[in-house]
Design a protein around this motif. Sequence first.
Motif, PDB file in Angstrom:
ATOM      1  N   PHE A  96      -4.530  -6.967 -21.290  1.00  0.00           N
ATOM      2  CA  PHE A  96      -5.173  -7.390 -19.706  1.00  0.00           C
ATOM      3  C   PHE A  96      -5.627  -7.294 -18.609  1.00  0.00           C
ATOM      4  N   LEU A  97      -3.547  -6.617 -18.528  1.00  0.00           N
ATOM      5  CA  LEU A  97      -3.611  -5.492 -17.036  1.00  0.00           C
ATOM      6  C   LEU A  97      -4.740  -4.506 -17.009  1.00  0.00           C
ATOM      7  N   ARG A  98      -4.154  -3.779 -18.224  1.00  0.00           N
ATOM      8  CA  ARG A  98      -4.797  -2.564 -18.321  1.00  0.00           C
ATOM      9  C   ARG A  98      -6.723  -3.025 -17.514  1.00  0.00           C
ATOM     10  N   SER A  99      -7.517  -4.208 -18.526  1.00  0.00           N
ATOM     11  CA  SER A  99      -8.585  -4.459 -18.438  1.00  0.00           C
ATOM     12  C   SER A  99      -8.862  -4.602 -17.052  1.00  0.00           C
ATOM     13  N   ARG A 100      -7.625  -5.309 -16.195  1.00  0.00           N
ATOM     14  CA  ARG A 100      -7.896  -5.189 -14.650  1.00  0.00           C
ATOM     15  C   ARG A 100      -7.935  -4.520 -13.658  1.00  0.00           C
ATOM     16  N   ARG A 101      -7.012  -3.480 -14.266  1.00  0.00           N
ATOM     17  CA  ARG A 101      -7.154  -2.494 -13.534  1.00  0.00           C
ATOM     18  C   ARG A 101      -8.117  -1.538 -13.591  1.00  0.00           C
ATOM     19  N   GLU A 102      -8.210  -1.255 -14.812  1.00  0.00           N
ATOM     20  CA  GLU A 102      -9.739  -0.894 -14.857  1.00  0.00           C
ATOM     21  C   GLU A 102     -10.680  -0.749 -13.893  1.00  0.00           C
ATOM     22  N   LYS A 103     -10.991  -2.185 -13.921  1.00  0.00           N
ATOM     23  CA  LYS A 103     -12.370  -2.657 -13.133  1.00  0.00           C
ATOM     24  C   LYS A 103     -11.779  -2.162 -11.949  1.00  0.00           C
ATOM     25  N   LEU A 104     -11.256  -1.945 -11.209  1.00  0.00           N
ATOM     26  CA  LEU A 104     -11.580  -1.367  -9.616  1.00  0.00           C
ATOM     27  C   LEU A 104     -11.125  -0.751  -9.280  1.00  0.00           C
ATOM     28  N   MET A 105     -11.471  -0.316  -8.129  1.00  0.00           N
ATOM     29  CA  MET A 105     -11.513   1.748  -7.618  1.00  0.00           C
ATOM     30  C   MET A 105     -10.595   1.312  -6.616  1.00  0.00           C
ATOM     31  N   PRO A 106      -9.671   2.542  -6.069  1.00  0.00           N
ATOM     32  CA  PRO A 106      -9.329   2.476  -5.170  1.00  0.00           C
ATOM     33  C   PRO A 106      -9.956   1.916  -3.521  1.00  0.00           C
ATOM     34  N   ALA A 107     -11.200   2.631  -3.046  1.00  0.00           N
ATOM     35  CA  ALA A 107     -11.402   1.494  -2.255  1.00  0.00           C
ATOM     36  C   ALA A 107     -11.226  -0.112  -2.311  1.00  0.00           C
ATOM     37  N   ASP A 108     -11.617  -0.666  -3.422  1.00  0.00           N
ATOM     38  CA  ASP A 108     -10.847  -2.274  -3.662  1.00  0.00           C
ATOM     39  C   ASP A 108      -9.494  -2.977  -2.969  1.00  0.00           C
ATOM     40  N   VAL A 109      -8.959  -1.712  -3.307  1.00  0.00           N
ATOM     41  CA  VAL A 109      -7.710  -2.498  -2.482  1.00  0.00           C
ATOM     42  C   VAL A 109      -7.022  -2.052  -1.229  1.00  0.00           C
ATOM     43  N   GLY A 110      -7.859  -1.341  -0.908  1.00  0.00           N
ATOM     44  CA  GLY A 110      -7.501   0.219   0.001  1.00  0.00           C
ATOM     45  C   GLY A 110      -7.049   1.224   0.593  1.00  0.00           C
ATOM     46  N   GLU A 157      -1.049   3.607  -8.873  1.00  0.00           N
ATOM     47  CA  GLU A 157      -1.444   2.796  -8.213  1.00  0.00           C
ATOM     48  C   GLU A 157      -0.615   1.621  -7.962  1.00  0.00           C
ATOM     49  N   VAL A 158      -1.184   0.927  -9.192  1.00  0.00           N
ATOM     50  CA  VAL A 158      -0.853  -0.046  -9.179  1.00  0.00           C
ATOM     51  C   VAL A 158       0.512  -0.586  -8.918  1.00  0.00           C
ATOM     52  N   ALA A 159       1.562   0.381  -9.125  1.00  0.00           N
ATOM     53  CA  ALA A 159       2.785  -0.657  -9.643  1.00  0.00           C
ATOM     54  C   ALA A 159       3.479  -0.284  -8.130  1.00  0.00           C
ATOM     55  N   LEU A 160       2.665   0.844  -6.939  1.00  0.00           N
ATOM     56  CA  LEU A 160       2.351   0.218  -5.858  1.00  0.00           C
ATOM     57  C   LEU A 160       2.292  -0.845  -4.829  1.00  0.00           C
ATOM     58  N   LEU A 161       1.349  -1.182  -5.358  1.00  0.00           N
ATOM     59  CA  LEU A 161       0.430  -1.843  -4.234  1.00  0.00           C
ATOM     60  C   LEU A 161       1.674  -3.340  -4.542  1.00  0.00           C
ATOM     61  N   ALA A 162       2.167  -3.266  -6.148  1.00  0.00           N
ATOM     62  CA  ALA A 162       2.318  -4.202  -6.587  1.00  0.00           C
ATOM     63  C   ALA A 162       4.270  -4.521  -6.357  1.00  0.00           C
ATOM     64  N   GLY A 163       4.545  -3.331  -6.039  1.00  0.00           N
ATOM     65  CA  GLY A 163       5.952  -2.694  -5.575  1.00  0.00           C
ATOM     66  C   GLY A 163       7.207  -2.942  -6.838  1.00  0.00           C
ATOM     67  N   VAL A 164       6.449  -2.421  -7.704  1.00  0.00           N
ATOM     68  CA  VAL A 164       7.650  -2.121  -8.854  1.00  0.00           C
ATOM     69  C   VAL A 164       7.835  -0.867  -9.429  1.00  0.00           C
ATOM     70  N   GLY A 165       8.205  -0.366 -10.764  1.00  0.00           N
ATOM     71  CA  GLY A 165       8.214   0.796 -10.836  1.00  0.00           C
ATOM     72  C   GLY A 165       7.159   1.320 -11.693  1.00  0.00           C
ATOM     73  N   THR A 166       6.960   2.907 -11.645  1.00  0.00           N
ATOM     74  CA  THR A 166       5.818   2.590 -12.098  1.00  0.00           C
ATOM     75  C   THR A 166       5.867   3.120 -13.984  1.00  0.00           C
ATOM     76  N   THR A 167       7.022   3.661 -14.310  1.00  0.00           N
ATOM     77  CA  THR A 167       7.523   3.299 -15.782  1.00  0.00           C
ATOM     78  C   THR A 167       7.688   1.920 -16.089  1.00  0.00           C
ATOM     79  N   TRP A 168       8.152   0.954 -15.156  1.00  0.00           N
ATOM     80  CA  TRP A 168       8.008   0.106 -15.360  1.00  0.00           C
ATOM     81  C   TRP A 168       6.951  -1.408 -15.880  1.00  0.00           C
ATOM     82  N   TYR A 169       6.220  -0.618 -14.920  1.00  0.00           N
ATOM     83  CA  TYR A 169       4.608  -1.244 -14.943  1.00  0.00           C
ATOM     84  C   TYR A 169       3.553  -0.736 -16.651  1.00  0.00           C
ATOM     85  N   THR A 170       4.258   0.566 -16.382  1.00  0.00           N
ATOM     86  CA  THR A 170       3.575   1.341 -18.203  1.00  0.00           C
ATOM     87  C   THR A 170       4.290   0.751 -18.960  1.00  0.00           C
ATOM     88  N   TRP A 171       5.112   0.216 -19.048  1.00  0.00           N
ATOM     89  CA  TRP A 171       6.180  -0.907 -20.263  1.00  0.00           C
ATOM     90  C   TRP A 171       5.533  -2.090 -20.734  1.00  0.00           C
TER      91      TRP A 171
END
Length: 287
Positions: free
Chosen positions: A20-34, A50-64
């Motif tokens: 579900f996370l992946r599907s929502r991420r793939e629906k967004l373009m950079p312009a959608d989130v500034g 980019e999602v990890a940056l916006l959410a304030g979490v680590g990229t590795t942790w978000y990937t997990w």
Amino acid sequence: MTINPSQTIIEARRREFGAFLRSRREKLMPADVGLPEGFRRRTPGLRREEVALLAGVGTTWYTWLEQGRDVRASAEVLSALADALRLDPAERRHLFTLSDRPSADLPLHGPEDVPGALQRMLVSLAGQPAYVLGRRWDVLAWNAAAVALFGDYGLLEGDARNSVHRVFTDPAHRKLLVDWESVAANSLAMFRADSARYAGDPDFERLIATLTRASPEFRAWWPRQDVLRPLAGHKRLRHPEGGMMTFEYTALAVMDRPDMKLVVYTPLDEDGTSVRLKELLRRHSAT
């Protein structure tokens, strides 16, 4: 090898959560989130970093998380992810459900509109008094049977059309309720439970302050912190025209409006209520 059914369910839910996370991420373009478009992208949507940056979490942790690994996100992190992915209320609830966390719907503000389908349902309930309550328990819509039983809500303005305000400050409504004290105490406890996620909201705070000044009972009971889940039950009324009547009332949640409920009063045979209500409605329809 013995398979633990509970573990299988947990793992399946983690995989679904990640998908579900992946599907929502793939629906967004950079312009959608500034974010700037940057270099050419080989895959659709935002990158994980980019999602990890916006959410304030680590990229590795978000990937997990996307990989369905055995990691747990707190409610605060889930809210940050929901914001980063621009989830709507239904998507946000789904995210929390998949993570086995209590739903964290954002409190709503501004005017409330009653869906047309619900308006038509109210009209069709010709033999059952019914009304729609909003997030602050304001009466937003009602049918003709409710007018005959409780009075014309269209003549009330502002807080006077709020059901808690009416229970505690309207002498005629208090006289109508045979078991006023228990009805008022239960209503207050259910209202407190419903208003919890609006703590600090100016409209709620103003209503509570008004009732504290206006009603000695409200002033005494509100500090008790009593809470009740919305419940169904019986309510006895002593109507000035219809006499003694007993109703079974039910509060039904409106699925696409989480803070809205339909309240329906069904006449019982007790006290000849069905007959009395029909006569009351007949007289009101003739005027």
